[in-house]
Motif scaffolding. Structure first.
Motif: not given
Length: 289
Positions: A19-20, A44-50, A80-87, A117-121
């Motif tokens: 999921t993304i 801190s504002a709730g973003y989880r994807g970068f 939160l853990k590493r898997e909670d953040v999408f990079y 890396i969660d997504l590599f393009l």
């Protein structure tokens, strides 16, 4: 579609099965210093994807900012853990040399220090058919070896997507990241992606502020009691896109994604679709040979 459907917690399932987050912070044209301050504020504002890239020259800082925030009990109050953040990161340029691309992916992984890396393009289709296909094989292998979770492309036109899918890839691309906003709706490419089950990420969803004073945008923002930026982000979401609004200002970074308090009517979505003028705010490699 209920008007509170979208928030920073909203997610989309990718063809890869992962999921993304449907709202992410784009890190394009951010200096390392800006990334180091923006990512903690965004988390801190709730973003989880970068969304980063080799060409942005901020992969090290992006990874460091995510790691530091996650390991700080005073910041990461909910554990939160590493898997909670999408990079996300991207290959600077396709190459016919498979080994060069494999090494490049490994160096991106090393730079961010996030373990995977969660997504590599593939950042663009430049380089020609052989380079695109060799580079994609390198992404497939990076996925199979656990360095990357999902793979995709960026700035690929319909022809490039059809070419890749026609090559019978072992792993299909999950994403095509292209410039999309009401002034460049990219309907042709979006249709091709839909045909192949590829999710579209929208960069430049605010048209880099070039059309914030457009009369239609201003009138609709007034009607829905929202900012022009919120209106454009909401338009992306209602089209099923994953927008990557970018801001280095804390207040705006939070404000841009407050889009749950209104829903654009079908009639007004069509009105915004009608603003299409194929406005390219930066580059457009989608017709590369």
């Amino acid at each position: 579609m209920s008007s509170n459907t979208f928030s920073l917690a909203s997610k989309v399932k990718l063809p890869s099965g992962h999921t993304i987050p449907q709202l992410q912070l784009g890190l394009y044209m951010m200096s390392g210093r800006e990334v180091l301050s923006s990512i903690p504020q965004a988390l801190s504002a709730g973003y989880r994807g970068f969304d980063s890239a080799q060409m942005y020259h901020n992969e090290c800082e992006a990874g460091q900012a995510i790691r530091d925030w996650l390991s700080s009990p005073s910041s990461n109050t909910t554990g939160l853990k590493r898997e909670d953040v999408f990079y996300t990161s991207k290959l600077a340029s396709c190459s016919t040399n498979y080994q060069v691309v494999r090494r490049s992916i490994k160096s991106s992984l090393e730079a961010c220090g996030l373990g995977y890396i969660d997504l590599f393009l593939l950042h663009s289709p430049y380089g020609g058919r052989e380079a695109r296909l060799a580079s994609w094989r390198a992404v497939e292998d990076a996925i199979e070896e656990g360095e990357v979770r999902s793979g995709g492309v960026s700035n690929f036109g319909s022809r490039h997507i059809d070419e890749l899918m026609g090559s019978n890839p072992r792993i299909k691309p999950s994403v095509n990241q292209i410039e999309v906003h009401p002034f460049n709706t990219q309907e042709g490419i979006r249709e091709t992606c839909k045909k192949h089950g590829i999710v579209v990420e929208a960069y430049g969803p605010l048209a880099r502020a070039m059309r914030m004073n457009d009369p239609t945008i201003l009138a609709l923002a007034k009607k829905y009691e929202c900012t022009p930026a919120q209106l454009m982000v909401r338009w992306s979401l209602q089209h099923g896109l994953i927008p990557l609004p970018k801001s280095v200002k804390k207040a705006r970074l939070i404000d841009n994604v407050k889009v749950a308090h209104f829903e654009i009517s079908a009639e007004d979505v069509a009105k915004m679709d009608g603003l299409d003028e194929h406005l390219v705010t930066d580059w457009d490699p989608t017709d590369a040979p």
